[in-house]
Scaffold this motif. Sequence first.
Motif, PDB file in Angstrom:
ATOM      1  N   UNK A  95       0.834  -1.213   0.000  1.00 26.94           N
ATOM      2  CA  UNK A  95       0.000   0.000   0.000  1.00 26.94           C
ATOM      3  C   UNK A  95       0.867   1.260   0.000  1.00 26.94           C
ATOM      4  N   UNK A  96       1.928   1.271   0.797  1.00 27.05           N
ATOM      5  CA  UNK A  96       2.838   2.420   0.816  1.00 27.05           C
ATOM      6  C   UNK A  96       3.511   2.571  -0.546  1.00 27.05           C
ATOM      7  N   UNK A  97       3.930   1.456  -1.134  1.00 25.80           N
ATOM      8  CA  UNK A  97       4.563   1.502  -2.454  1.00 25.80           C
ATOM      9  C   UNK A  97       3.592   2.029  -3.502  1.00 25.80           C
ATOM     10  N   UNK A  98       2.343   1.616  -3.440  1.00 22.22           N
ATOM     11  CA  UNK A  98       1.341   2.115  -4.394  1.00 22.22           C
ATOM     12  C   UNK A  98       1.109   3.608  -4.222  1.00 22.22           C
ATOM     13  N   UNK A  99       1.123   4.086  -2.990  1.00 21.66           N
ATOM     14  CA  UNK A  99       0.985   5.519  -2.722  1.00 21.66           C
ATOM     15  C   UNK A  99       2.158   6.271  -3.341  1.00 21.66           C
TER      16      UNK A  99
ATOM     17  N   UNK B 143       4.736  -4.278  -7.233  1.00 19.95           N
ATOM     18  CA  UNK B 143       4.735  -5.099  -6.030  1.00 19.95           C
ATOM     19  C   UNK B 143       4.674  -6.564  -6.418  1.00 19.95           C
ATOM     20  N   UNK B 144       5.419  -7.364  -5.698  1.00 20.82           N
ATOM     21  CA  UNK B 144       5.429  -8.803  -5.909  1.00 20.82           C
ATOM     22  C   UNK B 144       5.361  -9.500  -4.556  1.00 20.82           C
ATOM     23  N   UNK B 145       4.690 -10.623  -4.511  1.00 22.00           N
ATOM     24  CA  UNK B 145       4.738 -11.444  -3.309  1.00 22.00           C
ATOM     25  C   UNK B 145       6.026 -12.261  -3.352  1.00 22.00           C
ATOM     26  N   UNK B 146       6.409 -12.809  -2.218  1.00 20.71           N
ATOM     27  CA  UNK B 146       7.667 -13.554  -2.132  1.00 20.71           C
ATOM     28  C   UNK B 146       7.690 -14.738  -3.105  1.00 20.71           C
TER      29      UNK B 146
END
Length: 104
Positions: free
Chosen positions: A73-77, A88-91
């Motif tokens: 969410x912070x990265x999207x902001x 964003x990627x999941x592990x």
Amino acid sequence: MVEGKMDYNAVNELKAAILKKFEEHDTINLYLEDNNIERFTLDAVFIAGIFPMQHANRLNKIAMVTNRKWIHAIANFNKALIGKDMRNFTVNKRLEAISWIASD
């Protein structure tokens, strides 16, 4: 790879490593992976959140690899504010992230 405790000192070490890369390159692609970070401090989250805004002209692409939705969410902001190619990627999609960040 970020691991252990993400506090003021750790985020400043990360910033210093990135700033060192800026000495060698005009722009960089940035790959950040949450490797089981134990805890985050509020000041570290704040510093890490504003860093991409401060250096947007030097960052080409940013890959954020974590299973923590609040970090996404912070990265999207940040992406909305600075208009950079951030994903964003999941592990479990780590290899996809590495492939994407390495491509032009």
